[in-house]
Design a protein around this motif. Structure first.
Motif, mmCIF file in Angstrom:
data_model
loop_
_atom_site.group_PDB
_atom_site.id
_atom_site.type_symbol
_atom_site.label_atom_id
_atom_site.label_comp_id
_atom_site.label_asym_id
_atom_site.label_seq_id
_atom_site.Cartn_x
_atom_site.Cartn_y
_atom_site.Cartn_z
ATOM 1 N N ALA A 60 29.798 28.028 -23.378
ATOM 2 C CA ALA A 60 30.047 28.852 -23.777
ATOM 3 C C ALA A 60 31.381 28.376 -24.804
ATOM 4 N N VAL A 61 31.734 27.955 -23.254
ATOM 5 C CA VAL A 61 33.589 26.930 -23.735
ATOM 6 C C VAL A 61 33.639 25.747 -23.492
ATOM 7 N N GLY A 62 32.232 24.842 -24.061
ATOM 8 C CA GLY A 62 31.977 23.580 -23.967
ATOM 9 C C GLY A 62 31.983 22.888 -22.281
ATOM 10 N N GLY A 63 32.066 23.941 -20.965
ATOM 11 C CA GLY A 63 32.066 22.946 -20.248
ATOM 12 C C GLY A 63 32.548 21.609 -20.280
ATOM 13 N N PRO A 64 32.529 20.759 -18.980
ATOM 14 C CA PRO A 64 33.554 19.887 -19.082
ATOM 15 C C PRO A 64 34.422 18.815 -20.605
ATOM 16 N N ARG A 65 33.033 19.063 -21.611
ATOM 17 C CA ARG A 65 33.755 18.433 -22.751
ATOM 18 C C ARG A 65 34.729 19.030 -23.463
ATOM 19 N N GLY A 66 34.783 20.388 -23.390
ATOM 20 C CA GLY A 66 35.844 20.753 -23.764
ATOM 21 C C GLY A 66 35.883 21.550 -24.766
ATOM 22 N N LEU A 67 36.679 22.158 -25.537
ATOM 23 C CA LEU A 67 36.793 23.511 -26.142
ATOM 24 C C LEU A 67 38.012 22.369 -27.651
ATOM 25 N N LEU A 68 36.528 22.364 -28.798
ATOM 26 C CA LEU A 68 37.144 22.240 -30.152
ATOM 27 C C LEU A 68 37.619 22.833 -31.499
ATOM 28 N N GLY A 69 38.212 22.592 -32.443
ATOM 29 C CA GLY A 69 38.107 23.237 -33.246
ATOM 30 C C GLY A 69 38.964 24.292 -33.741
ATOM 31 N N LEU A 108 46.690 25.752 -4.821
ATOM 32 C CA LEU A 108 45.987 24.741 -4.722
ATOM 33 C C LEU A 108 44.400 25.426 -4.591
ATOM 34 N N ALA A 109 44.070 25.900 -3.641
ATOM 35 C CA ALA A 109 42.327 26.014 -4.144
ATOM 36 C C ALA A 109 41.912 26.798 -5.858
ATOM 37 N N PHE A 110 42.964 27.728 -6.155
ATOM 38 C CA PHE A 110 42.941 28.530 -7.312
ATOM 39 C C PHE A 110 42.686 27.544 -8.385
ATOM 40 N N CYS A 111 43.691 26.403 -8.160
ATOM 41 C CA CYS A 111 43.567 26.081 -9.215
ATOM 42 C C CYS A 111 42.716 24.729 -9.217
ATOM 43 N N MET A 112 41.448 24.353 -8.933
ATOM 44 C CA MET A 112 40.146 23.972 -8.825
ATOM 45 C C MET A 112 39.693 24.924 -8.762
ATOM 46 N N ILE A 113 39.283 25.596 -8.697
ATOM 47 C CA ILE A 113 38.438 27.553 -8.856
ATOM 48 C C ILE A 113 38.969 27.185 -10.750
ATOM 49 N N VAL A 114 39.282 27.097 -11.194
ATOM 50 C CA VAL A 114 39.667 27.338 -12.942
ATOM 51 C C VAL A 114 38.930 26.123 -13.389
ATOM 52 N N LYS A 115 39.108 25.548 -12.869
ATOM 53 C CA LYS A 115 38.556 24.395 -13.320
ATOM 54 C C LYS A 115 37.149 23.970 -13.245
ATOM 55 N N SER A 116 36.538 23.978 -12.230
ATOM 56 C CA SER A 116 35.114 23.774 -12.051
ATOM 57 C C SER A 116 34.827 25.046 -12.269
ATOM 58 N N VAL A 117 34.617 26.191 -12.875
ATOM 59 C CA VAL A 117 34.393 27.758 -13.876
ATOM 60 C C VAL A 117 34.085 26.477 -14.913
ATOM 61 N N LEU A 118 35.578 26.898 -15.569
ATOM 62 C CA LEU A 118 35.192 26.190 -17.115
ATOM 63 C C LEU A 118 34.706 25.374 -17.599
ATOM 64 N N GLU A 119 34.452 24.508 -16.466
ATOM 65 C CA GLU A 119 33.222 22.808 -16.200
ATOM 66 C C GLU A 119 31.995 23.273 -16.258
#
Ligand SMILES: Nc1ncnc2c1ncn2[C@@H]1O[C@H](COP(=O)(O)OP(=O)(O)O)[C@@H](O)[C@H]1O
Ligand SMILES: [Mg+2]
Lengths: 256, 347
Positions: B158-167, B143-154
């Motif tokens: 370079a990977v779009g932060g909370p807006r995400g990745l397009l293209g 559960l913690a892992f899942c939350m960490i992945v999400k907040s790291v990506l946010e």
């Protein structure tokens, strides 16, 4: 040279000293009984030997190799197998798989070969399946090979547990109260069975028993535990007469 | 060698006569691939239906791979969406930013593979807390892992932060999904019916007894987690290139819950169950889409009813014969036959 040598083994559970300063050794091909009243520390000694618990103090050597600190599967692979006081077979799995699992350390293929079912996979699976079927046949369990283990009657579950232990190819077999839940008639059969196992598989056996009848009949030597310490050791006939044992062990049994 | 093992060999040689499924898999694979290729080339299946089939495939991969941990091994991981995210981001970064635009089509399988490998590396790390015997421990860690992945990506611009990745180009076609789905089902089936798979099962049954029977339980857990997260990563890469857009919120705990429902709907410790669960759930979600918010009531209700009347799922702890390797089927036949020959021997 002794097969197994235990030196000053001590184990504490949060203050309770379950095994204290326990010394023991067994020669190849011996059959030794460990007896003692309930809570004496017998099962704990088996758990220490097989690495379920790590000893607080002392050493356990198999063929002069230190076992304390090894993981259970390392200890099993070095040649010690056991059964459990309360049967612990893999209930939802087939009888055949129970025995095949115990061959885990003897299979030569790698995870990659297993994932793709290539290389040595097929030959090894065939070999292990045949070894397991043959072992089951020896134990007259072959008719139930594809039965779920939990569907076997109690006596056959005990037998399966011994077959599973032998599948790991042990030099030393530890039996923890194999007669639990058996009537006197079955105990006599069990005594024969244990002798036969020792002969057929040429294993050394340590037998924990609560009931005196079984150990007196087949063990060459007895060790009596009480409160985690050895209170007597010697021939069954000597033990029977030992006043300390009568007090600690038989006294309890008579009283209960 | 006893008579029995001799008979076993003989039966193995003549397996064709023992199984009625001789032609099933070749026919299924060829027909399936042909159908997928035709559908994606000529569009006789409209794009919406194709997309549903693509989701079915992706969900099968996710369900089968999670079943390895939660069903076969009996642990409780809720982090599958996290592994999926790793795969989705690694594959997307490769196709969008790294690979030369002209060669993206050809290199697509490589991107998917890299996503799987990335997720597998993380899976290796998550295997370590599973060494502890306590069951609920892993649920909390994942559960913690899942939350960490999400907040790291946010928090990575370079990977779009909370807006995400397009293209991303729409590279996830039906034939590719078919290929990866078949591959993951086949590999996980192979693992289950091997020494290591039996190790996985024995951990579920009794971890300490398993270790005492010479099973290297740590090795088994690492293999299971690496394989499971590898395929979650594959599914993530496919997902990203089907939707052509990803953001961190897509891979939160709710996504993991979806996968959990498919596992427990189809049945624990069953390949066929995983497939059934993924197919039913994906299609039901689509059919019930017009219901809007009511879907959120109906789906859990279905799960509750299922838990009451079929707590192990539709195929729980059972397997369709099609997925059992001939070797194991033959053993079973042999013993059945032996029993028939000597009915009183077992009595
Ligand atoms: N895991 C444990 N934690 C705490 N105490 C234990 C544990 N296992 C055994 N004991 C205690 O150690 C003593 C010896 O137990 P055991 O070895 O099972 O005895 P025996 O097998 O001779 O009946 C008992 O007092 C028991 O309560
Ligand atoms: Mg005991």
């Amino acid at each position: 040279m002794p097969l197994l040598e235990i030196f000053r083994l001590t184990h504490r559970f949060a203050g309770l000293c379950a095994v204290s300063d326990f010394n023991f050794s067994i020669e190849p091909h011996e059959l030794v009984g460990v007896i003692g009243p309930n809570g004496a520390g017998k099962t704990t000694v088996f758990n220490l030997i097989t690495g379920v618990y790590k000893a607080s103090e002392g050493s356990i050597k198999l063929n002069d190799r230190e076992l304390v600190g090894l993981t259970p599967h390392q200890i099993t692979r070095s040649g010690i197998a056991r059964t459990f006081q309360n049967i612990r077979i893999f209930k939802e799995l087939s009888v055949l798989d129970n025995v095949r699992i115990a061959h885990y350390g003897q299979i030569a293929y790698t995870p990659a070969e297993a994932l793709l079912h290539i290389g040595r996979f097929r030959a090894e699976e065939k070999r292990i399946t045949n070894l397991s079927l043959d072992l089951l046949a020896i134990f007259k369990l072959d008719d139930s090979a594809n039965e779920k283990a939990k569907n076997l009657p109690y006596g056959l579950q005990r037998r399966l547990e011994i077959a599973r232990a032998l599948a790991t190819r042990p030099a030393l077999l530890l039996l923890d109260e194999p007669a639990a839940g058996m009537n006197p008639n079955e105990i006599i059969q069990l005594m024969e069975f244990i002798r036969w196992i020792r002969q057929t598989f040429s294993v050394t056996i340590i037998l924990i028993e609560h009931q005196m009848r079984l150990v007196m009949g087949i063990c060459e030597r007895l060790v009596v535990l009480d409160f985690g310490a050895t209170i007597a050791a010697g021939l069954p006939s000597e033990i029977q007469k030992n006043p300390k044992v009568m007090e600690a062990y038989l006294g309890v049994e008579v009283a209960s | 060698m006893t008579k029995l093992s001799a008979a076993y060999f003989a039966l193995l040689k003549h397996w064709q006569t023992l199984t009625g499924y001789k032609y099933f898999w070749p026919v299924f694979l060829i027909a399936g691939l042909a159908f997928c290729a035709a559908a994606s080339a000529s569009e006789f299946l409209d794009l919406y239906l194709q997309l549903i089939l693509i989701y079915v495939g992706i969900n099968i991969i996710l369900t089968v791979s999670l079943n390895l941990i939660n069903g076969y091994m009996g642990e409780f991981s809720v982090g599958h969406a996290g592994f999926m995210a790793v795969g989705a981001y690694v594959a997307s970064l490769l196709t969008v930013h790294v690979f030369p635009p002209g060669a993206v089509n050809i290199l697509f399988p490589l991107a998917i593979l890299a996503g799987g490998v990335g997720a597998a590396l993380i899976g290796f790390l998550v295997a370590i807390p599973s060494f502890k015997t306590r069951g609920d421990y892993l649920a909390i860690v994942t559960l913690a892992f899942c939350m960490i992945v999400k907040s790291v990506l946010e928090n990575i611009d370079a990977v779009g932060g909370p807006r995400g990745l397009l293209g991303m180009e729409k590279l996830t076609t039906l034939p590719w999904v078919f290929f990866w789905t078949v591959l993951s089902v086949w590999v996980i089936r192979n693992l289950v019916y091997s020494n290591f798979g039996r190790g996985v099962l024995s951990i579920r049954e009794d971890e300490i007894a398993s270790d005492l029977m010479s099973v290297n339980t740590r090795q088994v857990k690492i293999i299971a987690f690496v394989v499971s997260s590898f395929f979650a990563g594959i599914a993530g890469g496919l997902f990203a290139h089907a939707l052509q857009f990803i953001n961190p919120r897509m891979f939160d705990i709710l996504k993991s819950t979806d996968i959990l429902i498919m596992v427990y709907l189809g049945g624990i410790a069953s390949i066929s169950g995983s497939i059934i669960g993924a197919v039913i759930y994906t299609i039901l979600l689509e059919i019930l889409r017009p219901l809007g918010i009511w879907r959120m009531v109906l789906m859990p209700l279905m799960l509750v009813l299922l838990m009451i009347y079929r707590p192990r799922g539709i195929m729980g702890l059972r397997e369709a014969r099609l997925f059992i390797p001939l070797r194991d089927l033959v053993t079973e036949k042999l013993w059945r036959q032996k029993k028939k020959e000597a009915p009183d021997a077992s009595a």
